[in-house]
Design an enzyme around this catalytic site. Structure first.
Site, short mmCIF file in Angstrom:
data_model
loop_
_atom_site.label_atom_id
_atom_site.label_comp_id
_atom_site.label_asym_id
_atom_site.label_seq_id
_atom_site.Cartn_x
_atom_site.Cartn_y
_atom_site.Cartn_z
N ILE A 1 -60.83 57.89 -66.65
CA ILE A 1 -61.25 59.11 -66.58
C ILE A 1 -62.11 59.31 -68.18
O ILE A 1 -61.46 58.76 -69.21
CB ILE A 1 -60.06 59.92 -66.52
CG1 ILE A 1 -60.39 61.69 -66.52
CG2 ILE A 1 -58.91 59.82 -67.63
CD1 ILE A 1 -59.26 62.59 -66.48
N SER A 2 -63.16 59.96 -67.85
CA SER A 2 -64.20 59.99 -69.21
C SER A 2 -63.46 60.91 -70.09
O SER A 2 -62.82 61.75 -69.76
CB SER A 2 -65.56 60.45 -68.92
OG SER A 2 -66.00 59.44 -67.97
N HIS A 3 -63.89 60.79 -71.28
CA HIS A 3 -63.83 61.62 -72.51
C HIS A 3 -64.07 63.14 -72.23
O HIS A 3 -65.12 63.43 -71.44
CB HIS A 3 -64.44 61.58 -73.84
CG HIS A 3 -64.01 60.13 -74.51
ND1 HIS A 3 -64.46 58.92 -74.05
CD2 HIS A 3 -63.47 60.04 -75.61
CE1 HIS A 3 -64.15 57.89 -74.82
NE2 HIS A 3 -63.52 58.63 -75.89
#
Length: 214
Positions: free
Chosen positions: A63-65
């Protein structure tokens, strides 16, 4: 889903951090306030869910920043009701952000386990995007043309199918490059032959793969 005052307070703190990092689109910040990021992570990460960090979500994906999600979303310049194609559903968090913005979302995920998990979580939040298990390189022609296309994984090149499925005047936001770093790129379709290309620095994404995982 449990969403306490503590969770909401952590979201507000994250939003202020994103604002300080240059995210200025009010609708994007409002969407971050609406979507509980902790819901898309293992419960053991609740205390870190609203830190500006990426997390493993299984199947070699992340899950991206929050900043990366907000930055890509801001580059789309979305209007409510527009049809958006997302390549890489992942945890479903970015999908939910697009839904919170009022977009009509079509999203493709190549990992079956992530597709099943994201579909369940997004439905519990009351959003109704069109989710598919399949090859993101091919897009989803049956729902085209799209007002915007968002690629949430590092692409070694720009897939022609995605370019063909974008409306004239539409935007394709895609991180391009192989290896540890990609260049965040926005292409605007001027007409069927002409494109405007803008770049926005280096980011780090998991690679965009060609084959779907069973």
């Amino acid at each position: 889903m449990i969403d306490t005052y503590r969770h909401k307070g952590m979201r507000r703190k994250l939003i202020e951090e994103l604002r300080a990092m240059g995210i200025s689109a009010i609708d994007v910040l409002d969407a971050f306030d609406q979507v509980p990021r902790h819901f898309f992570l293992d419960s053991s990460f609740t205390n870190q869910a609203y830190s500006n960090m990426a997390f493993q979500i299984g199947e070699g994906q992340t899950i991206s920043h929050p900043y990366t999600v907000a930055f890509q979303t801001q580059l789309l310049n979305l209007n409510k009701g527009q049809r958006i194609l997302e390549i890489g559903t992942g945890s479903g968090f970015q999908t939910a952000i697009l839904c919170a913005l009022g977009a009509r979302v079509v999203s493709i995920e190549r990992q079956r386990n992530l597709y099943i998990s994201a579909k369940s979580k997004i439905a519990q939040l009351g959003y109704v995007p069109n989710l598919f298990f399949g090859d993101g390189y091919k897009g989803k022609a049956s729902y085209a043309p799209y007002d915007s296309i968002l690629v949430t994984c590092g692409a070694p090149f720009i897939p022609e199918d995605l370019k063909n499925q974008l409306k004239v005047g539409g935007r394709l936001v895609i991180p391009i490059g192989e290896g540890d770093k990609q260049i965040m790129t926005r292409l605007t379709k001027i007409n069927e032959e002409e494109w405007k290309t803008e770049t926005f620095g280096d980011f780090s994404f998991v690679p965009m793969l060609t084959k779907t995982a069973k």
